[in-house]
Write an enzyme that holds these catalytic residues in place. Structure first.
Site, PDB file in Angstrom:
ATOM      1  N   HIS A 108       1.638   1.096 -12.907  1.00 18.42           N
ATOM      2  CA  HIS A 108       2.333  -0.123 -13.321  1.00 18.42           C
ATOM      3  C   HIS A 108       3.829   0.169 -13.375  1.00 18.42           C
ATOM      4  O   HIS A 108       4.247   1.192 -13.914  1.00 18.42           O
ATOM      5  CB  HIS A 108       1.812  -0.548 -14.700  1.00 18.42           C
ATOM      6  CG  HIS A 108       2.432  -1.814 -15.185  1.00 18.42           C
ATOM      7  ND1 HIS A 108       2.015  -3.054 -14.737  1.00 18.42           N
ATOM      8  CD2 HIS A 108       3.461  -2.043 -16.039  1.00 18.42           C
ATOM      9  CE1 HIS A 108       2.760  -3.995 -15.320  1.00 18.42           C
ATOM     10  NE2 HIS A 108       3.640  -3.400 -16.109  1.00 18.42           N
ATOM     11  N   ASN A 115      -4.655   3.015 -12.919  1.00 22.06           N
ATOM     12  CA  ASN A 115      -3.724   2.023 -12.373  1.00 22.06           C
ATOM     13  C   ASN A 115      -2.303   2.549 -12.482  1.00 22.06           C
ATOM     14  O   ASN A 115      -2.004   3.365 -13.353  1.00 22.06           O
ATOM     15  CB  ASN A 115      -3.843   0.718 -13.174  1.00 22.06           C
ATOM     16  CG  ASN A 115      -2.939  -0.384 -12.625  1.00 22.06           C
ATOM     17  OD1 ASN A 115      -2.825  -0.557 -11.407  1.00 22.06           O
ATOM     18  ND2 ASN A 115      -2.273  -1.105 -13.512  1.00 22.06           N
ATOM     19  N   ARG A 130     -15.122 -14.067 -10.654  1.00 21.77           N
ATOM     20  CA  ARG A 130     -14.591 -12.702 -10.672  1.00 21.77           C
ATOM     21  C   ARG A 130     -15.717 -11.663 -10.716  1.00 21.77           C
ATOM     22  O   ARG A 130     -15.662 -10.633 -10.040  1.00 21.77           O
ATOM     23  CB  ARG A 130     -13.661 -12.528 -11.879  1.00 21.77           C
ATOM     24  CG  ARG A 130     -13.000 -11.182 -11.915  1.00 21.77           C
ATOM     25  CD  ARG A 130     -11.897 -11.111 -12.924  1.00 21.77           C
ATOM     26  NE  ARG A 130     -12.363 -11.444 -14.255  1.00 21.77           N
ATOM     27  CZ  ARG A 130     -11.655 -11.224 -15.380  1.00 21.77           C
ATOM     28  NH1 ARG A 130     -10.459 -10.712 -15.306  1.00 21.77           N
ATOM     29  NH2 ARG A 130     -12.137 -11.547 -16.546  1.00 21.77           N
ATOM     30  N   ASN A 150       1.779   3.118  -2.566  1.00 21.15           N
ATOM     31  CA  ASN A 150       1.162   4.076  -3.492  1.00 21.15           C
ATOM     32  C   ASN A 150      -0.134   4.644  -2.910  1.00 21.15           C
ATOM     33  O   ASN A 150      -0.421   5.832  -3.065  1.00 21.15           O
ATOM     34  CB  ASN A 150       0.901   3.416  -4.854  1.00 21.15           C
ATOM     35  CG  ASN A 150       2.150   3.387  -5.717  1.00 21.15           C
ATOM     36  OD1 ASN A 150       2.606   4.425  -6.186  1.00 21.15           O
ATOM     37  ND2 ASN A 150       2.725   2.201  -5.898  1.00 21.15           N
ATOM     38  N   LEU A 193      -9.584  -6.680 -13.518  1.00 23.37           N
ATOM     39  CA  LEU A 193     -10.980  -6.296 -13.305  1.00 23.37           C
ATOM     40  C   LEU A 193     -11.857  -6.912 -14.389  1.00 23.37           C
ATOM     41  O   LEU A 193     -11.451  -7.023 -15.545  1.00 23.37           O
ATOM     42  CB  LEU A 193     -11.140  -4.775 -13.344  1.00 23.37           C
ATOM     43  CG  LEU A 193     -10.321  -3.950 -12.355  1.00 23.37           C
ATOM     44  CD1 LEU A 193     -10.818  -2.498 -12.371  1.00 23.37           C
ATOM     45  CD2 LEU A 193     -10.375  -4.510 -10.949  1.00 23.37           C
ATOM     46  N   MET A 204      -3.726  -6.591  -7.255  1.00 23.90           N
ATOM     47  CA  MET A 204      -3.169  -7.588  -8.158  1.00 23.90           C
ATOM     48  C   MET A 204      -4.226  -8.510  -8.764  1.00 23.90           C
ATOM     49  O   MET A 204      -4.050  -9.723  -8.827  1.00 23.90           O
ATOM     50  CB  MET A 204      -2.076  -8.394  -7.426  1.00 23.90           C
ATOM     51  CG  MET A 204      -0.960  -7.525  -6.881  1.00 23.90           C
ATOM     52  SD  MET A 204      -0.269  -6.334  -8.081  1.00 23.90           S
ATOM     53  CE  MET A 204       1.121  -7.254  -8.671  1.00 23.90           C
ATOM     54  N   GLU A 248     -10.615  -2.765 -20.692  1.00 26.68           N
ATOM     55  CA  GLU A 248     -10.874  -4.196 -20.499  1.00 26.68           C
ATOM     56  C   GLU A 248      -9.669  -5.066 -20.823  1.00 26.68           C
ATOM     57  O   GLU A 248      -9.726  -6.283 -20.683  1.00 26.68           O
ATOM     58  CB  GLU A 248     -12.113  -4.597 -21.307  1.00 26.68           C
ATOM     59  CG  GLU A 248     -13.344  -3.941 -20.695  1.00 26.68           C
ATOM     60  CD  GLU A 248     -14.611  -4.127 -21.514  1.00 26.68           C
ATOM     61  OE1 GLU A 248     -14.645  -5.055 -22.338  1.00 26.68           O
ATOM     62  OE2 GLU A 248     -15.554  -3.347 -21.307  1.00 26.68           O
ATOM     63  N   GLY A 303       0.778  -1.242   0.000  1.00 27.22           N
ATOM     64  CA  GLY A 303       0.000   0.000   0.000  1.00 27.22           C
ATOM     65  C   GLY A 303       0.809   1.291   0.000  1.00 27.22           C
ATOM     66  O   GLY A 303       0.294   2.342   0.384  1.00 27.22           O
TER      67      GLY A 303
HETATM   68  C1  GAR Z   1       3.870  -1.222  -7.216  1.00 27.44           C
HETATM   69  O1  GAR Z   1       5.170  -1.325  -7.707  1.00 27.44           O
HETATM   70  C2  GAR Z   1       2.868  -1.177  -8.344  1.00 27.44           C
HETATM   71  O2  GAR Z   1       3.310  -0.463  -9.466  1.00 27.44           O
HETATM   72  C3  GAR Z   1       2.745  -2.639  -8.681  1.00 27.44           C
HETATM   73  O3  GAR Z   1       2.728  -3.288  -7.431  1.00 27.44           O
HETATM   74  C4  GAR Z   1       3.466  -2.508  -6.489  1.00 27.44           C
HETATM   75  C5  GAR Z   1       2.570  -2.222  -5.319  1.00 27.44           C
HETATM   76  O4  GAR Z   1       3.273  -1.548  -4.308  1.00 27.44           O
HETATM   77  N1  GAR Z   1       1.557  -2.900  -9.428  1.00 27.44           N
HETATM   78  C6  GAR Z   1       1.482  -3.764 -10.423  1.00 27.44           C
HETATM   79  O5  GAR Z   1       2.432  -4.469 -10.759  1.00 27.44           O
HETATM   80  C7  GAR Z   1       0.135  -3.836 -11.117  1.00 27.44           C
HETATM   81  N2  GAR Z   1       0.237  -4.579 -12.326  1.00 27.44           N
HETATM   82  P1  GAR Z   1       2.487  -0.783  -3.170  1.00 27.44           P
HETATM   83  O6  GAR Z   1       1.465  -1.791  -2.604  1.00 27.44           O
HETATM   84  O7  GAR Z   1       3.533  -0.438  -2.157  1.00 27.44           O
HETATM   85  O8  GAR Z   1       1.825   0.419  -3.764  1.00 27.44           O
END
Ligand code: GAR
Length: 206
Positions: free
Chosen positions: A109, A107, A65, A14, A93, A90, A142, A12
């Site tokens: 990435h 999102n 889902r 971000n 959707l 993760m 999507e 968490g």
């Molecule tokens: C982050 O690096 C984010 O970009 C990635 O997971 C991590 C979550 O960190 N997301 C993905 O790979 C989505 N495809 P966080 O929980 O500390 O924000």
């Protein structure tokens, strides 16, 4: 007042960056109404609670889902959420979820999309021998990691990088990128045309 809901699955960081930026006014005229995790043990849940944000755990529990997503969508709608931020959420959707918030799901990435969608992307970047990678904030459609790009930040890939060291440096840029992207969205100065977005306000320096 833009009502924001954040979905997480883990650490968490971000989400914390967004919640703190809303609290400090860096993201103006907004409120983070709820943080939802699909994992009961997500470390981010406690961080959200400490910051006074309502948290919910909505696990999939073997459901389809669509059913899982419907419960999340209902929880978001009940709280008046208008903008959904995926922050290390993760799961893919369902189309129904995406349609419930058209162009209102974002999102982050950890690669420069469209390079390296999916998982283990820092290792993918190292294995591909690229000299720069980075992060992308994009609208969710999507298709996996394929919606219109809002902004990207570039990070150098060093010769001695491991997936972990690269991920750490990208993560620092993610926090700034996500805050800047959400600021742009709530400003109402971001337009989407096909795969392209245009921002007509003042940009932060990279
Ligand atoms: C982050 O690096 C984010 O970009 C990635 O997971 C991590 C979550 O960190 N997301 C993905 O790979 C989505 N495809 P966080 O929980 O500390 O924000």
């Amino acid at each position: 007042m833009a009502c924001i809901g954040i979905l997480i699955s883990g650490r968490g960081s971000n989400m914390v960056a967004l919640v703190d930026a809303v609290a400090s006014g860096e993201i103006p005229a907004s409120e983070v109404t709820v943080v939802i995790s699909d994992k009961a043990d997500a470390a981010g849940l406690a961080k959200a609670r400490t910051r006074g944000v309502e948290t919910l755990v909505i696990e999939k529990n073997g459901r389809k889902r669509e059913e899982h997503d419907a419960e999340i969508v209902a929880a978001l709608k009940e709280r008046g959420v208008e903008l959904v931020c995926l922050a290390g959420y993760m799961r893919l959707l369902s189309p129904e979820f995406v349609r419930a918030f058209p162009n209102r799901i974002v999102n982050i990435h950890p690669s420069l999309l469209p390079s390296f969608p999916g998982l283990n992307v820092q290792q993918q970047a190292i294995d591909a021998g690229v000299k720069v990678s980075g992060c992308t904030v994009h609208f969710v459609n999507e298709h996996l990691d394929a919606g219109p790009i809002i902004l990207q930040r570039v990070v150098e890939v060093k010769d001695d990088d491991t997936a972990e060291t690269l991920a750490e440096r990208i993560l620092e840029q993610e926090h700034a990128a996500y805050v800047d992207a959400v600021r742009r969205i709530v400003s109402g100065r971001l337009t989407i045309e096909g795969r392209r977005t245009t921002y007509s306000g003042i940009s932060d320096k990279a």
